[in-house]
Design an enzyme around this catalytic site. Structure first.
Site, PDB file in Angstrom:
ATOM      1  N   CYS A   1       1.130  -1.108  -0.008  1.00 33.97           N
ATOM      2  CA  CYS A   1       0.091   0.059   0.273  1.00 33.97           C
ATOM      3  C   CYS A   1       0.908   1.186   0.004  1.00 33.97           C
ATOM      4  O   CYS A   1       1.497   1.335  -0.945  1.00 33.97           O
ATOM      5  CB  CYS A   1      -1.085  -0.004   1.170  1.00 33.97           C
ATOM      6  SG  CYS A   1      -2.611   0.928   0.695  1.00 33.97           S
TER       7      CYS A   1
ATOM      8  N   HIS B   1      -3.358  -4.871   1.587  1.00 34.78           N
ATOM      9  CA  HIS B   1      -2.979  -5.003   3.069  1.00 34.78           C
ATOM     10  C   HIS B   1      -2.807  -6.577   3.113  1.00 34.78           C
ATOM     11  O   HIS B   1      -3.618  -7.293   3.629  1.00 34.78           O
ATOM     12  CB  HIS B   1      -3.622  -4.365   3.966  1.00 34.78           C
ATOM     13  CG  HIS B   1      -3.479  -2.838   4.315  1.00 34.78           C
ATOM     14  ND1 HIS B   1      -2.514  -2.262   5.331  1.00 34.78           N
ATOM     15  CD2 HIS B   1      -3.813  -1.774   3.515  1.00 34.78           C
ATOM     16  CE1 HIS B   1      -2.733  -0.818   5.073  1.00 34.78           C
ATOM     17  NE2 HIS B   1      -3.210  -0.524   3.866  1.00 34.78           N
TER      18      HIS B   1
ATOM     19  N   GLU C   1      -1.055  -8.017   5.441  1.00 34.94           N
ATOM     20  CA  GLU C   1      -0.540  -8.169   6.837  1.00 34.94           C
ATOM     21  C   GLU C   1      -1.886  -8.437   7.562  1.00 34.94           C
ATOM     22  O   GLU C   1      -1.701  -9.040   8.949  1.00 34.94           O
ATOM     23  CB  GLU C   1       0.233  -7.064   7.263  1.00 34.94           C
ATOM     24  CG  GLU C   1      -0.359  -5.865   7.870  1.00 34.94           C
ATOM     25  CD  GLU C   1      -0.897  -4.990   6.433  1.00 34.94           C
ATOM     26  OE1 GLU C   1      -0.594  -5.536   5.581  1.00 34.94           O
ATOM     27  OE2 GLU C   1      -1.337  -3.987   7.043  1.00 34.94           O
TER      28      GLU C   1
HETATM   29  N1  GLN Z   1      -3.473   6.377   0.707  1.00 35.96           N
HETATM   30  C1  GLN Z   1      -2.352   6.312   1.508  1.00 35.96           C
HETATM   31  C2  GLN Z   1      -1.275   7.058   0.675  1.00 35.96           C
HETATM   32  O1  GLN Z   1      -1.476   7.835  -0.159  1.00 35.96           O
HETATM   33  C3  GLN Z   1      -2.060   4.724   1.219  1.00 35.96           C
HETATM   34  C4  GLN Z   1      -3.184   3.950   2.331  1.00 35.96           C
HETATM   35  C5  GLN Z   1      -2.703   2.817   2.716  1.00 35.96           C
HETATM   36  O2  GLN Z   1      -1.455   2.416   2.855  1.00 35.96           O
HETATM   37  N2  GLN Z   1      -3.658   2.063   3.313  1.00 35.96           N
HETATM   38  O3  GLN Z   1      -0.036   6.797   1.357  1.00 35.96           O
END
Ligand code: GLN
Length: 209
Positions: free
Chosen positions: A85, A178, A180
């Protein structure tokens, strides 16, 4: 087997975001983990997980903790990194809709759009087929980055609606979701095994699909 050889330590970047669940996932594979917050921590780890969270904040904290350049050098020297992410955003070559001063490591030849799945859909969950796994992986997307370009050197390991959501280029692996938080450590295991680390997977009353 060399019993005197210490087990390699897998770092989890712990400046901000969802790092403790990554440690749990790694521990379930019986690897030694360490939270990484300083350049000194970084010297102690053989690979690194970069968690989800807020990539703009994480990028800024990487600078203020004097780790950005160190980490960049380690990545260039071949240290395996798994970015999920926000971690994926930090590793991407190109970041769309980032802050203008937002730096990324450019470690994998992908372009990503921050929050690319739309503002109204903050999060969603879906099962994805992952190449190399015999069962789907339950993927949880939270304000996830959307991959908009992939270079030819990038291996796409999973897609959702035709869009790559799990990808790898050499020692760098990234997921827009995610991995994890589902008590299913198969992607962590894939990352470690691909990079030559030994894992032990107890399969799995705790996994859910
Ligand atoms: N939207 C977040 C970002 O731009 C990422 C979101 C996340 O890691 N769950 O960093």
């Amino acid at each position: 087997v060399n019993a005197a050889q210490p087990a390699p330590c897998i770092g989890v970047l712990a400046l901000q975001g969802a790092f403790t669940a990554h440690e749990d996932a790694l521990r379930s594979l019986h690897v030694t983990t360490r939270q990484v917050r300083t350049p000194a921590d970084l010297t102690q780890v053989a690979a690194l997980v970069m968690p989800g969270g807020e990539s703009t904040t994480m990028a800024r904290l990487l600078e203020t903790s004097q780790m950005f350049d160190e980490l960049s050098a380690r990545i260039s020297a071949g240290m395996p990194v798994f970015g999920t992410c926000a971690g994926m955003i930090l590793l991407a070559k190109e970041v769309l809709d980032g802050r203008t001063d937002q730096r990324s490591f450019g470690a994998i030849d992908i372009g990503v759009r921050r929050n690319g799945y739309g503002r109204q859909v903050d999060s969603f969950e879906t099962d994805v087929e992952v190449s190399g796994l015999d069962r789907p992986f339950h993927a949880v997307f939270i304000r996830a980055p959307k991959v908009v370009t992939t270079g030819t050197a990038v291996e796409v390991l999973a897609t959702h609606d035709g869009v790559p959501v799990l990808a790898r280029q050499g020692h760098i692996m990234v997921a827009s979701f995610h991995p994890e938080i589902t008590a299913d450590a198969r992607l962590h295991q894939m990352f470690l095994q691909h990079n030559g680390f030994t894992t032990e997977h107890r399969s799995t009353s705790t996994e859910r699909g």
